[in-house]
Design an enzyme around this catalytic site. Structure first.
Site, PDB file in Angstrom:
ATOM      1  N   GLU A   5       0.842  -1.186   0.000  1.00 42.01           N
ATOM      2  CA  GLU A   5       0.000   0.000   0.000  1.00 42.01           C
ATOM      3  C   GLU A   5       0.887   1.250   0.000  1.00 42.01           C
ATOM      4  O   GLU A   5       1.876   1.269   0.727  1.00 42.01           O
ATOM      5  CB  GLU A   5      -0.913   0.045   1.226  1.00 42.01           C
ATOM      6  CG  GLU A   5      -2.018   1.090   1.062  1.00 42.01           C
ATOM      7  CD  GLU A   5      -2.926   1.205   2.284  1.00 42.01           C
ATOM      8  OE1 GLU A   5      -2.491   0.841   3.390  1.00 42.01           O
ATOM      9  OE2 GLU A   5      -4.043   1.679   2.129  1.00 42.01           O
ATOM     10  N   GLY A  39       5.292   0.922  10.884  1.00 52.70           N
ATOM     11  CA  GLY A  39       3.961   0.842  11.465  1.00 52.70           C
ATOM     12  C   GLY A  39       3.360  -0.540  11.384  1.00 52.70           C
ATOM     13  O   GLY A  39       3.917  -1.505  11.886  1.00 52.70           O
ATOM     14  N   MET A  73       0.452  -2.964   8.693  1.00 49.67           N
ATOM     15  CA  MET A  73      -0.253  -2.966   7.408  1.00 49.67           C
ATOM     16  C   MET A  73      -1.264  -4.100   7.366  1.00 49.67           C
ATOM     17  O   MET A  73      -0.927  -5.246   7.625  1.00 49.67           O
ATOM     18  CB  MET A  73       0.772  -3.082   6.274  1.00 49.67           C
ATOM     19  CG  MET A  73       0.151  -3.216   4.890  1.00 49.67           C
ATOM     20  SD  MET A  73      -0.864  -1.773   4.438  1.00 49.67           S
ATOM     21  CE  MET A  73      -2.104  -2.547   3.380  1.00 49.67           C
ATOM     22  N   GLU A  74      -2.495  -3.712   6.987  1.00 50.00           N
ATOM     23  CA  GLU A  74      -3.645  -4.608   7.113  1.00 50.00           C
ATOM     24  C   GLU A  74      -3.805  -5.605   5.974  1.00 50.00           C
ATOM     25  O   GLU A  74      -4.931  -5.858   5.532  1.00 50.00           O
ATOM     26  CB  GLU A  74      -4.915  -3.763   7.228  1.00 50.00           C
ATOM     27  CG  GLU A  74      -5.335  -3.006   5.950  1.00 50.00           C
ATOM     28  CD  GLU A  74      -4.823  -1.591   5.840  1.00 50.00           C
ATOM     29  OE1 GLU A  74      -3.811  -1.271   6.492  1.00 50.00           O
ATOM     30  OE2 GLU A  74      -5.435  -0.804   5.099  1.00 50.00           O
ATOM     31  N   ASN A  75      -2.717  -6.202   5.485  1.00 50.12           N
ATOM     32  CA  ASN A  75      -2.864  -7.226   4.446  1.00 50.12           C
ATOM     33  C   ASN A  75      -3.899  -8.256   4.908  1.00 50.12           C
ATOM     34  O   ASN A  75      -3.823  -8.732   6.036  1.00 50.12           O
ATOM     35  CB  ASN A  75      -1.525  -7.915   4.208  1.00 50.12           C
ATOM     36  CG  ASN A  75      -0.381  -6.927   4.183  1.00 50.12           C
ATOM     37  OD1 ASN A  75      -0.323  -6.079   3.309  1.00 50.12           O
ATOM     38  ND2 ASN A  75       0.503  -7.009   5.164  1.00 50.12           N
ATOM     39  N   HIS A 109      -6.981  -1.537  15.465  1.00 55.27           N
ATOM     40  CA  HIS A 109      -7.082  -0.754  14.226  1.00 55.27           C
ATOM     41  C   HIS A 109      -6.928  -1.675  13.002  1.00 55.27           C
ATOM     42  O   HIS A 109      -7.749  -1.656  12.084  1.00 55.27           O
ATOM     43  CB  HIS A 109      -6.000   0.339  14.237  1.00 55.27           C
ATOM     44  CG  HIS A 109      -5.898   1.140  12.971  1.00 55.27           C
ATOM     45  ND1 HIS A 109      -6.303   2.450  12.876  1.00 55.27           N
ATOM     46  CD2 HIS A 109      -5.430   0.818  11.737  1.00 55.27           C
ATOM     47  CE1 HIS A 109      -6.094   2.895  11.656  1.00 55.27           C
ATOM     48  NE2 HIS A 109      -5.559   1.923  10.938  1.00 55.27           N
ATOM     49  N   GLU A 110      -5.882  -2.494  13.011  1.00 55.67           N
ATOM     50  CA  GLU A 110      -5.597  -3.319  11.828  1.00 55.67           C
ATOM     51  C   GLU A 110      -6.680  -4.375  11.607  1.00 55.67           C
ATOM     52  O   GLU A 110      -7.076  -4.644  10.475  1.00 55.67           O
ATOM     53  CB  GLU A 110      -4.219  -3.979  11.953  1.00 55.67           C
ATOM     54  CG  GLU A 110      -3.045  -2.991  12.037  1.00 55.67           C
ATOM     55  CD  GLU A 110      -3.011  -1.995  10.900  1.00 55.67           C
ATOM     56  OE1 GLU A 110      -3.405  -2.349   9.780  1.00 55.67           O
ATOM     57  OE2 GLU A 110      -2.584  -0.844  11.147  1.00 55.67           O
ATOM     58  N   HIS A 114      -9.680  -3.233   9.872  1.00 58.33           N
ATOM     59  CA  HIS A 114      -9.494  -3.152   8.418  1.00 58.33           C
ATOM     60  C   HIS A 114      -9.875  -4.450   7.705  1.00 58.33           C
ATOM     61  O   HIS A 114     -10.122  -4.431   6.499  1.00 58.33           O
ATOM     62  CB  HIS A 114      -8.019  -2.897   8.091  1.00 58.33           C
ATOM     63  CG  HIS A 114      -7.609  -1.460   8.109  1.00 58.33           C
ATOM     64  ND1 HIS A 114      -8.313  -0.479   7.449  1.00 58.33           N
ATOM     65  CD2 HIS A 114      -6.531  -0.841   8.654  1.00 58.33           C
ATOM     66  CE1 HIS A 114      -7.677   0.688   7.614  1.00 58.33           C
ATOM     67  NE2 HIS A 114      -6.601   0.491   8.341  1.00 58.33           N
ATOM     68  N   GLU A 164      -9.167   4.458   6.679  1.00 59.97           N
ATOM     69  CA  GLU A 164      -8.329   4.865   7.812  1.00 59.97           C
ATOM     70  C   GLU A 164      -9.094   5.592   8.919  1.00 59.97           C
ATOM     71  O   GLU A 164      -8.851   5.359  10.087  1.00 59.97           O
ATOM     72  CB  GLU A 164      -7.153   5.711   7.322  1.00 59.97           C
ATOM     73  CG  GLU A 164      -6.216   4.954   6.380  1.00 59.97           C
ATOM     74  CD  GLU A 164      -5.667   3.672   6.978  1.00 59.97           C
ATOM     75  OE1 GLU A 164      -5.790   3.465   8.201  1.00 59.97           O
ATOM     76  OE2 GLU A 164      -5.123   2.854   6.215  1.00 59.97           O
TER      77      GLU A 164
END
Ligand SMILES: [Zn+2]
Length: 883
Positions: A158, A290, A292-294, A326-327, A330, A349
């Site tokens: 991303e 950070g 990442m929401e893969n 948070h992730e 997503h 987001e």
């Protein structure tokens, strides 16, 4: 009623702005560079990494659905070399392939017109494995326990870097199934979105084939591999794992438990259970900073996932929970339902930020999630309460609407900012409290059910919420997401128990700002009575029956994204009522008061007289609001002859709280006392408090002999204070400890301490570390920002960065590339630096950096003006302050 012509024009302008409402998702009308005639439906990708020279080779077969006849195929590719291509089994000459590096496009001219229907494209290609977190990248790290130097692989796609891994239709609306196979060393664990389907030995390694994903956007693919360990459990049909480098998986125990709790909560909240067979949380020791929401394989920088009960602080624990919440949000908002284009990034987001905070607060009320300032403090952002940080930026001329047009890849990468995340979050919170929790959730369930495995625009979300609430949510929301800025509501008492409310745009360092109007979901109450709501749709509104002698509070609990300015009488009544207000309302008054001081609407005394009247308490959020303000001013006054005077005054404000807390935790203290003790030590140390500095030095000496003597909560602040006043011998000691440890958290504490050193000779020594190999790339580059902020020598940091910019930028990922150089100027408060940045940008920075340059220029100007104004008010402030 007659309306003056000018006002009418302004009104027309405002109306036309707000009514530019967008349409629901429609694939054909979605922005983007790729033609919509050809749609990929399935990819089969095979990748063979070469660890000897950090390159890879790959091939793919892409099934295409051609919707109307075409003469060429246009897809994305970047830094890939195409070695062979065939279409429907027929080879294509390489001359039929055009590569446009600037547009990041591959164009394949077809031998004859493609008819509508199904076709297949086969490509063979090579690419490179990067040092920074872009596309496929490698990380070097020290193995836990043995300390051996190892290497592993990860991906970060991303916003627009899947195209560095395999040629693809790399825009979010082009959903497809992805089936990945990779060849890795035999002792490696390989992880992707889906479970492993088969493994077979090949040469001196093994080929791992993963199951095919459901239809999803290309940027959500993931591949991580190395000498990894895992721990696992289950939530219903879902296997959940935490994966880390060898020897560290057990440190994922807390994350595993948190993930299970969070996943159950979301399965219920969204009404559609998590759809993949497994959900991995993967700790990686570098590459990017950070998470990442893969889909199904979320990657985290190690320190935001792994928790060592013996050595990690309470703050780390909290940030781990918040980041996972948070992730995982997503997995629905972003992955199952994806924004159609990057102009709606906030749908991903803003929503995940709001949902993650809501879930974290639900399970951990003691953390005061909605009140607490950001953790960990990120050197690239202005520290502050999340909502406040967004409001500070949103008041400036350099702000932008939550929804903004995105034309290029660089713009997509720049969209990941405070407005997208925090203003988005803040607006959703205000909207939820206006519509009601149950109605809001019902709307979200409708939205997910209607759009799963598809894409959306903001309009789709408003439509679902309107159906659930029978309110015109789109009309209320338009002002907040489609125009920049936010409102200030002024409160004026009139005769007959009437209160007149007036709204205007709230601005900072922004002359002649275009006037705007919002539909404000206002909340208010006469203190002590039940709160009421009012949708303020016009410039003014009137509240009736507010007794003239009773305090009136607007923006209950500070849940709204607006500021409130009271007339003198109302302010007096409120200040008198302070002890009866809840902490949320007190923090809200403090934040607004400080904002008025910053923009010059009020003298500094408004804020400082207010905090002097606060009831004695050790409430975390309230005290941290004060610490934040004092830290900011203390930083601003570096080099000023007034700094010492200010520091004395500031210490007198903070010492009573710290004395009540003491150095040593008490058995019956409040759950947040540890956090407040840590921030107090750090703030008092920064304010040159001799007792605190001596106390930190003493504890550091003991810690050297017996690390367990210093509680994990106090390590970061004590080391930072020791580092700040370090001589060369102490600096060397801290550096040696940092080099030796394999704990990412301890390592971070040591290097952060080095960054605080103020002796120019030591500042230079710290900066040199950014070019060495001893920190993960993402941490190495932020060391420079930290030095700029914490050492009081932004000038030395900038000189260093300028000289070494090329080497530094080689370590920056896509999201940071445009803002890295400009961000280093945001620590200056000297106008001459503005010219320097302008000149530097003209000669060295790409056009895509322009918004970041503008923000930095604005920040320098703001800081310079505010510093002078504050200094002129300081004597009155100190002498007026009777405590
Ligand atoms: Zn996110």
């Amino acid at each position: 009623m007659r309306v003056p012509l000018l006002a009418l024009l302004v009104l027309l302008l405002i109306t036309s702005l707000v009514e530019a409402v967008e349409k629901p998702f429609n694939f054909n009308e979605t922005p983007g560079k790729l033609p919509k005639e050809v749609v990929p439906t399935e990819y089969a990708i095979r990748i063979i990494p070469n660890l000897g020279n950090f390159t890879f080779s790959g091939n793919e077969i892409v099934k295409l659905n051609v919707r109307s006849p075409v003469r060429e195929l246009v897809l994305n590719g970047l830094e890939l070399k195409i070695e062979a291509a065939s279409i429907d089994g027929k080879d294509l000459p390489l001359t039929a392939i055009r590569t446009d590096n600037q547009k990041e496009l591959l164009t394949l001219t077809l031998p004859s017109e493609f008819s509508a229907g199904d076709h297949a494209l086969t490509l063979r290609f090579t690419g490179k494995i990067n040092q920074q977190g872009q596309g496929l990248f490698y990380m070097r790290y020290q193995e836990h326990g043995s300390g051996a130097r190892k290497v592993m692989l990860g991906t970060q796609f991303e916003a627009t870097d899947a195209r560095r891994f395999f040629p693809c239709w790399d825009e979010p609306a082009f959903r497809a199934r992805f089936q990945l196979s990779v060849v890795v060393p035999e002792n490696w664990l390989a992880v992707s979105n889906m479970p492993i389907e088969s493994e077979q030995k090949i040469g001196d390694g093994k080929e791992v084939r993963f199951a095919s994903t459901p239809p999803m956007s290309s940027y959500l693919n993931v591949f991580v591999a190395g000498e990894l360990d895992s721990i696992e459990s289950r939530v219903g049909p879902t296997q959940i794992r935490v994966i880390a480098t060898k020897g560290k998986a057990e440190l994922g125990r807390y994350a595993l438990e948190a993930s299970a709790e969070i996943l159950k909560y979301y399965n219920d909240y969204f009404g559609v259970p998590y759809p993949l067979p497994k959900l991995d949380q993967i700790a990686i020791p570098g590459g990017f900073g950070g998470a990442m929401e893969n889909w199904g394989g979320i990657t985290y920088y190690e320190s935001v996932l792994l928790f060592d009960p013996q050595n990690s602080s309470a703050a780390t624990k909290q940030s781990i929970y918040e980041v996972i919440a948070h992730e995982v949000a997503h997995m629905w908002f972003g992955d199952l339902v994806t924004m159609a284009w990057w102009d709606n990034l906030w749908l991903n987001e803003g929503f995940a930020s709001w949902m993650g905070s809501k879930c974290t607060a639900h399970f951990n009320p003691q953390w005061e999630v909605w009140l607490a300032r950001e953790l960990p403090r990120d050197p690239t952002r202005r520290s502050g309460i999340a909502k406040e940080a967004a409001m500070e930026g949103d008041a400036r001329s350099t702000t932008h609407p939550i929804q903004q047009p995105i034309a290029t890849e660089a713009e997509a990468n720049s969209a990941f900012d405070d407005i997208t995340y925090k203003k988005g979050q803040s607006f959703l919170r205000m909207l939820e409290s206006f519509l009601g929790e149950a109605v809001f959730r019902d709307g979200i369930r409708r939205y997910i059910a209607a759009h799963k495995y598809s894409n959306t625009t903001t309009a789709d979300l408003w439509n679902a919420l309107s159906e659930a609430s029978n309110k015109s949510v789109g009309e209320i929301a338009a002002g907040w997401t489609e125009q920049p800025g936010f409102p200030l509501v002024t409160v004026k008492r009139e005769a007959d128990s009437r209160v007149r409310l007036t709204q205007e745009r709230f601005t900072a360092n922004f002359k002649n700002a275009p006037p705007l109007i919002w539909q404000i979901p206002l909340t208010y109450s006469v203190v002590g009575e039940t709160p009421a709501t009012l949708l303020m749709t016009d410039k003014t509104a009137v509240l009736e029956n507010i007794p003239a002698d009773r305090p009136l509070k607007l923006n209950i609990n500070g849940a709204g994204n607006y500021r409130v300015e009271y007339d003198d009488r109302s302010w007096e009544l409120l200040v008198k009522a302070l002890p009866t207000l809840g902490v949320e309302d007190r923090v809200n008054l403090m934040s607004d008061a400080w904002a008025f001081v910053q923009v010059g609407r009020s003298p500094a005394s408004l804020y400082f007289r207010l905090i002097e009247k606060l009831p004695a308490s050790i409430d975390l959020a309230e005290r941290e609001q004060i610490i934040n303000v004092l830290d900011f001013v203390n930083g601003l006054l570096v080099g000023s002859s007034e700094r010492e005077k200010f520091q004395g005054y500031a210490r007198s404000l903070l010492r009573p709280t710290f004395e009540a807390l003491g150095w040593v935790p008490k058995p019956d203290e409040l759950p947040n006392a540890g956090r407040l003790r840590a921030s107090s030590i750090s703030a008092l140390g920064y304010l040159n408090d001799p007792e605190t500095i001596a106390g930190c030095r003493e504890r550091f000496e003991k810690y050297l002999g017996d690390p367990a003597s210093l509680s994990p909560d106090l390590r970061a602040p004590v080391l930072a204070v020791v580092g700040r006043y370090a001589d060369e011998k102490t600096w060397n000691k801290l550096h040696e400890l940092g080099l030796k440890t394999t704990s990412i958290e301890d390592k971070q504490n040591y290097y952060n301490a080095l960054a605080c050193a103020t002796d120019p000779k030591l500042v230079k020594k710290t900066l040199a570390i950014a070019l060495a190999d001893e920190l993960p790339t993402s941490r190495a580059i932020f060391l420079v920002s930290r030095v700029a902020r914490d050492s009081g020598h932004p000038d030395i940091a900038w000189e260093f960065a300028k000289t070494n910019m090329k080497a530094l930028l080689a370590k920056v990922d896509a999201a940071g590339a445009n803002r890295y150089a400009p961000s280093l100027f945001t620590f200056f408060s000297d106008d001459s630096r503005a010219d320097e940045l302008r000149n530097y940008a003209k000669k060295n920075l790409p056009h895509a950096s322009a918004p970041e340059v503008a923000k930095a220029l604005d920040e320098i100007q703001f800081r310079a003006e505010f510093r002078d104004r504050f200094v002129s008010q300081l004597p009155a402030l100190i002498h007026g302050g009777v405590k």
